[in-house]
Design an enzyme around this catalytic site. Structure first.
Site, mmCIF file in Angstrom:
data_model
loop_
_atom_site.group_PDB
_atom_site.id
_atom_site.type_symbol
_atom_site.label_atom_id
_atom_site.label_comp_id
_atom_site.label_asym_id
_atom_site.label_seq_id
_atom_site.Cartn_x
_atom_site.Cartn_y
_atom_site.Cartn_z
ATOM 1 N N ASP A 43 118.519 51.838 -3.998
ATOM 2 C CA ASP A 43 118.599 51.855 -2.530
ATOM 3 C C ASP A 43 118.380 53.272 -1.993
ATOM 4 O O ASP A 43 118.200 53.458 -0.796
ATOM 5 C CB ASP A 43 119.983 51.345 -2.083
ATOM 6 C CG ASP A 43 119.892 50.137 -1.178
ATOM 7 O OD1 ASP A 43 118.759 49.716 -0.859
ATOM 8 O OD2 ASP A 43 120.956 49.626 -0.785
ATOM 9 N N LYS B 138 117.588 39.034 -1.276
ATOM 10 C CA LYS B 138 117.182 40.007 -2.299
ATOM 11 C C LYS B 138 117.125 39.332 -3.666
ATOM 12 O O LYS B 138 116.198 39.568 -4.447
ATOM 13 C CB LYS B 138 118.138 41.207 -2.292
ATOM 14 C CG LYS B 138 117.934 42.074 -1.054
ATOM 15 C CD LYS B 138 119.014 43.107 -0.818
ATOM 16 C CE LYS B 138 118.794 43.785 0.542
ATOM 17 N NZ LYS B 138 119.871 44.693 0.942
ATOM 18 N N GLN C 178 125.742 46.323 -1.256
ATOM 19 C CA GLN C 178 125.368 45.920 0.100
ATOM 20 C C GLN C 178 126.277 46.610 1.120
ATOM 21 O O GLN C 178 127.501 46.527 1.035
ATOM 22 C CB GLN C 178 125.461 44.388 0.235
ATOM 23 C CG GLN C 178 124.944 43.866 1.563
ATOM 24 C CD GLN C 178 123.464 44.155 1.795
ATOM 25 O OE1 GLN C 178 122.634 43.930 0.929
ATOM 26 N NE2 GLN C 178 123.124 44.666 2.975
#
Ligand code: NDP
Length: 291
Positions: A121, A54, A98
């Site tokens: 996200d 990422k 994450q």
């Protein structure tokens, strides 16, 4: 005749190029460079590798990335404190925690601490809740599900009235995909491990999204001729002919299903590349909204 192969790698690349172009334009206008903060808790090798990819993708499109790492022993309060500091940091437009978090940490608590304006996200309970409600709009939609819809629309511009079947009901893929399909006015059936007669249900699908994590489960005789098939699954199967001793396959038996489907995504090179492209796109949108 074989169906169209939906080239997720090329479609993701086009999206990334557009994000790079728009990012350069923002900077040219004197705006602050868009920034993504990544929060990695613990030392799970898969999570480390995802975060690395990422950050690399951010660099490629001109988005700044700020990496934060906490030990697996970090407390709930420490993780939430970091998230709140990032909420207040004007250089950070998007915050990516994450997942999965190490055992003992409350995932929902951490996700709830992220400002919804920085929830690139799309997993904040408010954004997910709005996704499920008629007449409400989430600020961000989870990246893999958004990628699935983007790919579908390259071959079926309108999903209105389509019979869509989603295999899988996870929080990160199956359920948000199903909610997005409903918002596209498809008629949606969600299947899971307790569903009966999967082949029979799948045979009614004009659009099939498979997200179960079972190697090549969907066979050709499950699929209605001409259906559009999006395969989210990523499964390792042993293969002594490969240098690593395995190869990746999806949840769909690609070689046989492509002969029946109207269009199909391959694995790898289908949905996989879309996830990061959507994350970059969400971060750019967050930066634009921040002004
Ligand atoms: P989960 O394991 O969280 O969920 C799997 C879902 O499939 C569950 O809803 C489960 O049902 C259902 N399921 C499992 N086995 C069966 C079966 N035999 N018949 C019917 N339903 C079944 O997985 P994820 O949603 O996280 O991921 C799914 C796949 O997508 C994986 O292969 C993963 O690697 C891949 N993936 C790919 C991404 C990408 O391309 N970027 C991103 C995320 C995931 P139940 O709810 O009843 O347990």
């Amino acid at each position: 005749m074989s169906g169209t192969i939906i080239d997720g790698a090329a479609i993701a690349q086009a999206l990334r190029a557009e994000v790079a172009r728009e990012t350069a334009e923002l900077i040219r206008q004197g705006k602050t460079q868009p920034g993504l903060a990544t929060v990695l808790v613990g030392d799970n090798p898969a999570s480390q590798s995802y975060v690395k990819s990422k950050k690399k993708a951010c660099a490629e499109v001109g988005i700044a990335s700020f990496g934060y790492e906490l030990p697996a022993t970090a407390s709930q309060a420490e993780v939430e404190k970091l998230v709140k500091e990032l909420n207040a940091d004007p250089h950070v437009n998007g915050i990516l925690v994450q997942l999965p978090l190490p055992r003992g940490l409350d995932e929902e608590g951490v996700l709830s601490a992220i400002s919804i304006e920085k929830d690139v996200d799309g997993f904040h309970p408010v954004n997910i809740g709005r996704l499920a409600q008629k007449g409400r709009d989430p600020l961000f939609v989870p990246c893999t599900p958004a990628g699935v819809i983007h790919l579908l629309k390259t071959v079926v511009p309108s999903l209105e009235g389509a019979n869509a079947v989603v295999l899988g009901r996870s929080n990160i893929v199956g359920m948000p995909v199903a909610l997005l399909l409903v918002r596209e006015n498809a008629t949606v059936t969600i299947c899971h491990s307790r569903s009966k007669d999967l082949p029979g249900i799948v045979r009614g699908a004009d659009v099939l999204v498979a997200a179960v994590g079972r190697a090549e489960m969907v066979r050709a005789d499950w699929v209605k001729p001409g259906a559009v098939v999006v395969d989210v699954g990523i499964n390792r199967v042993d293969d002594a002919t490969r240098p690593k001793g395995y190869r990746l396959v999806g949840d769909v038996a690609f070689e046989e299903v492509k002969e029946v489907a109207g269009a199909i995504t391959p694995v790898p090179g289908g949905v996989g590349p879309m996830t990061i492209a959507m994350l970059l796109n969400n971060t750019l949108r967050a930066a634009k909204a921040a002004g």
